[in-house]
Design a protein around this motif. Structure first.
Motif, PDB file in Angstrom:
ATOM      1  N   GLY A   1       0.802  -1.212   0.000  1.00 14.99           N
ATOM      2  CA  GLY A   1       0.000   0.000   0.000  1.00 14.99           C
ATOM      3  C   GLY A   1       0.839   1.268   0.000  1.00 14.99           C
ATOM      4  N   VAL A   2       1.985   1.224  -0.679  1.00 14.66           N
ATOM      5  CA  VAL A   2       2.876   2.390  -0.776  1.00 14.66           C
ATOM      6  C   VAL A   2       3.068   2.711  -2.249  1.00 14.66           C
ATOM      7  N   SER A   3       3.749   3.845  -2.501  1.00 10.65           N
ATOM      8  CA  SER A   3       4.000   4.214  -3.892  1.00 10.65           C
ATOM      9  C   SER A   3       5.096   3.340  -4.481  1.00 10.65           C
ATOM     10  N   ARG A   4       5.024   3.166  -5.790  1.00 12.22           N
ATOM     11  CA  ARG A   4       6.015   2.325  -6.466  1.00 12.22           C
ATOM     12  C   ARG A   4       7.402   2.932  -6.373  1.00 12.22           C
ATOM     13  N   ILE A   5       7.507   4.294  -6.413  1.00  6.30           N
ATOM     14  CA  ILE A   5       8.807   4.944  -6.354  1.00  6.30           C
ATOM     15  C   ILE A   5       9.504   4.659  -5.028  1.00  6.30           C
ATOM     16  N   THR A   6       8.727   4.489  -3.954  1.00  7.12           N
ATOM     17  CA  THR A   6       9.315   4.175  -2.640  1.00  7.12           C
ATOM     18  C   THR A   6      10.013   2.820  -2.682  1.00  7.12           C
ATOM     19  N   VAL A   7       9.353   1.840  -3.290  1.00 10.75           N
ATOM     20  CA  VAL A   7       9.949   0.506  -3.396  1.00 10.75           C
ATOM     21  C   VAL A   7      11.163   0.545  -4.316  1.00 10.75           C
ATOM     22  N   THR A   8      11.037   1.284  -5.438  1.00 12.81           N
ATOM     23  CA  THR A   8      12.152   1.356  -6.392  1.00 12.81           C
ATOM     24  C   THR A   8      13.380   1.978  -5.742  1.00 12.81           C
ATOM     25  N   LEU A   9      13.189   3.043  -4.979  1.00  5.36           N
ATOM     26  CA  LEU A   9      14.327   3.681  -4.291  1.00  5.36           C
ATOM     27  C   LEU A   9      14.965   2.728  -3.278  1.00  5.36           C
ATOM     28  N   ALA A  10      14.136   1.978  -2.566  1.00  7.13           N
ATOM     29  CA  ALA A  10      14.675   1.021  -1.594  1.00  7.13           C
ATOM     30  C   ALA A  10      15.496  -0.052  -2.299  1.00  7.13           C
ATOM     31  N   TYR A  11      14.969  -0.570  -3.419  1.00 11.54           N
ATOM     32  CA  TYR A  11      15.696  -1.588  -4.170  1.00 11.54           C
ATOM     33  C   TYR A  11      17.024  -1.022  -4.696  1.00 11.54           C
ATOM     34  N   ASN A  12      17.000   0.226  -5.185  1.00 13.03           N
ATOM     35  CA  ASN A  12      18.229   0.825  -5.722  1.00 13.03           C
ATOM     36  C   ASN A  12      19.291   0.972  -4.633  1.00 13.03           C
ATOM     37  N   GLU A  13      18.877   1.361  -3.425  1.00 14.18           N
ATOM     38  CA  GLU A  13      19.833   1.478  -2.317  1.00 14.18           C
ATOM     39  C   GLU A  13      20.424   0.107  -1.983  1.00 14.18           C
TER      40      GLU A  13
END
Length: 487
Positions: A52-64
Motif C-alpha cells: 500500500g505504498v507508492s512504487r517509487i518508494t519501493v524502487t528507491l529502496a531496491y536501488n539502495e
C-alpha cells in the motif's frame, strides 16, 4: 525460486521512513538466511500494491540495496538477491529462556521405547540383511508410476481431492474383499473392512478400541517392538507369553486375558508357524475364556515353499478374531496402507477413532494402490518376489551351513528372514555395531525381547533387501566377526 510477496509486511510501530523499512526487511531476510543468492524478489509494482505504498518508494529502496550489493538486477527480468550479498553471520543459537518444567507438564510419555534401528542410508551398505525394505531391483516402478498418473486424472478427481471424512476408496475395499481376503479363507463385506495407515496404525486402533486400563492384553515374547510400545501406551495390564517352535502356546494364556495379540503365520521375529491344531486350540480357549484375538498376518503373501496355513480368522466361527493385513511387505513400507477386518460393531468404532485422528489415508495413495492391484500388477510383483526370495533363501541356507551359523527360527512356508542365535559370549548388539563398520547390517534381538539373557543372543537376518550375489560374502563376514568376538 521467487520470494513470495506475502513475506513482506509493514510494522506500524516502525519509527523510520517507509523506504528505510523496506530496505531493512529485505536486508534482514538476506542476513538471516531466509533469502538466498539468486532468488527473485517481487517486482516493485507488486510489492508496492501489497504494502500500500507508492512504487517509487519501493524502487528507491531496491536501488539502495543494489548500491550496497544486497541485490542485483537483470534487465527486464527484475531484482534478485545478489551472489555477492553479505553472508548470514554464524551465530550460535541463544540459550532457551523456557521456564516450563516439562518433566511435570508432560502428562503421558511416548518416547524411550527400544525400537529397531534402520539407517536411512541403508542402500549405501554393501550387505544389508535388513527386514522389510523394498528392493529396487524387484519393484515394478514403471507400472506403479502409470497407476499413480492414472489416479491423478479427471475421472479420479474426487478420490484425489475430496475429504472423504471416514470413508475408504471403494475400489481398494472391493479388491481387498474379493481378492486379498479370500486367499486367506476370509469372507467379509466392505463394512467389515477398514483401510489403515499400515499395520502399525491397525494395531493401534485395535488396542485403543478393545483395551482399557482395567483390561488385560497377552502378547508373544519376543514380539514386534511396535506392538509392545502400543500396549504400553494403552496402559492396560500386559502379559508376555514366551513362544516356542510352534509360536504362541495357548495353554500359557491366563484365563483373565481380555485380548490376545499374535502372529500365527510368521511369528515376529522367530518366523515360527502355528500348526492348525494349535490354531484351533487357541480359538477354543478364546471361546471358553471369552477373550478376543488380534491376528497380525503381515507376511502371508511371502509363502513360496508351500501353501500357507489358513488364517486364524478363517477358522473363527464366533467372530472373536480381528484380522490385520498390510501391503508394506509385498509392495513397499513407505506406502503405509494396511487394513483391519472384523465384526461391524468393532469396525464402526475403529472407523470413528481413525476419523478423529487422521480422517482417512490419503485418497491418491488408495486409488493408486487400487489400480495397481486390480490391473494385475500386484500379482505379478508377488510372483517375482516369491521367486527371488526362494532363490535367496536357498543361497542363505547354503551359506549359513557352510559357515556354521545357528538358525533359531525360519518360516515353514517361506517369509523373508531368519531368527538367528549367536554363540555364548557374543552380544549381538555389539556384533551389529562391529559389522556396520564393515558395511554389513543386521538387526540385533534386543528390541524384540522383554529383556534378560536372550536379548544378547539373538539377531535377525533378512534377505528381502540384499541381492543374491551379496548374500554369501555377507554371511562370511558375519561368521568371521562372530569368531573374532569369541577369541
Amino acid at each position: 525460486m521467487p520470494i513470495a510477496v506475502e513475506t513482506f509486511f509493514l510494522d506500524p510501530a516502525y519509527e523510520g521512513t517507509l523506504q528505510q523499512q523496506i530496505q531493512q526487511m529485505v536486508a534482514g531476510g538476506i542476513l538471516s538466511g531466509r533469502f538466498r543468492p539468486g532468488e527473485k524478489l517481487p517486482s516493485s509494482r507488486k510489492l508496492a500494491q501489497h504494502l500500500g505504498v507508492s512504487r517509487i518508494t519501493v524502487t528507491l529502496a531496491y536501488n539502495e540495496l543494489m548500491a550496497d550489493d544486497y541485490l542485483s538486477s537483470a534487465g527486464r527480468s527484475g531484482y534478485f538477491v545478489s551472489e555477492n550479498a553479505p553472508e548470514p553471520p554464524q551465530i550460535s543459537p541463544r540459550s532457551s529462556s523456557d521456564t516450563v518444567d516439562w518433566s511435570r507438564a508432560i502428562g503421558h510419555r511416548f518416547s524411550g521405547n527400544l525400537q529397531i534401528e534402520k539407517p536411512l542410508d541403508w542402500r549405501t551398505y554393501k550387505y544389508p540383511f535388513l527386514y522389510g525394505q523394498v528392493d529396487p531391483a524387484l519393484f515394478d516402478r514403471q507400472n506403479w508410476r502409470l497407476c499413480a498418473i492414472r489416479a491423478l486424472g479427471q475421472r479420479d478427481f474426487d478420490s484425489l481431492t475430496a475429504d472423504q471424512v471416514d470413508r475408504d476408496d471403494p475400489q481398494l475395499l472391493e479388491f481387498v474383499a474379493r481378492n486379498t481376503l479370500p486367499r486367506r479363507g476370509i469372507l467379509a463385506n466392505p463394512d467389515e473392512i477398514l483401510i489403515t495407515v499400515g499395520a502399525q496404525n491397525a494395531l493401534w486402533l485395535a488396542a485403543q478400541v478393545l483395551l482399557t486400563q482395567r483390561r488385560t492384553a497377552a502378547h508373544e515374547d519376543p514380539c514386534y517392538p511396535g506392538l509392545r510400545t502400543i500396549l504400553h501406551q494403552s496402559r492396560c495390564h500386559r502379559i508376555e507369553v514366551p513362544v516356542d517352535a510352534d509360536g504362541l502356546p495357548p495353554h500359557l494364556i491366563p484365563p483373565e486375558t481380555d485380548v490376545v495379540f499374535c502372529t500365527p503365520s510368521h511369528q515376529c521375529p522367530t518366523a515360527s508357524t502355528m500348526p492348525i491344531s494349535r490354531r484351533k486350540e487357541l480359538l477354543r480357549r478364546a471361546s471358553e475364556d471369552d477373550f478376543l484375538i488380534v491376528e497380525d498376518d503381515y507376511e502371508f503373501e511371502m509363502s513360496f515353499l508351500k501353501p500357507p496355513s489358513p488364517a486364524l480368522k478363517s477358522l473363527d466361527d464366533d467372530g472373536r478374531v480381528i484380522y490385520v493385513g498390510s501391503f508394506s511387505k509385498s509392495l513397499f513400507p513407505g506406502l503405509r496402507l494396511g487394513y483391519l477386518v472384523g465384526p461391524k460393531p468393532f469396525i464402526r468404532e475403529a472407523r470413528a477413532l481413525r476419523s478423529a485422528v487422521l480422517r482417512h489415508p490419503p485418497g491418491h495413495m488408495q486409488r493408486t494402490a487400487a489400480y495397481f492391484l486390480s490391473l494385475g500388477h500386484y500379482d505379478a510383483l508377488v510372483r517375482r518376489l516369491r521367486n527371488a526370495f526362494h532363490d535367496r533363501r536357498r543361497i542363505m541356507d547354503n551359506a549359513m551351513a557352510e559357515h556354521g551359523l545357528t538358525v533359531a527360527g525360519a518360516g515353514a512356508f517361506g517369509g523373508s528372514s531368519y531368527w538367528m542365535r549367536a554363540p555364548d559370549g557374543v552380544d549381538t548388539t555389539e556384533l551389529a555395531d562391529r559389522l556396520r563398520a564393515k558395511s554389513v547390517l543386521i538387526e540385533p534381538g534386543a528390541a524384540f525381547c522383554k529383556g534378560g539373557f536372550r536379548e544378547y543372543k539373538h539377531y535377525r537376518l533378512a534377505y528381502s533387501s540384499i541381492g543374491a550375489g551379496q548374500i554369501s560374502p555377507g554371511v562370511a563376514l558375519i561368521a568371521a566377526e562372530i569368531a573374532a568376538m569369541q577369541n
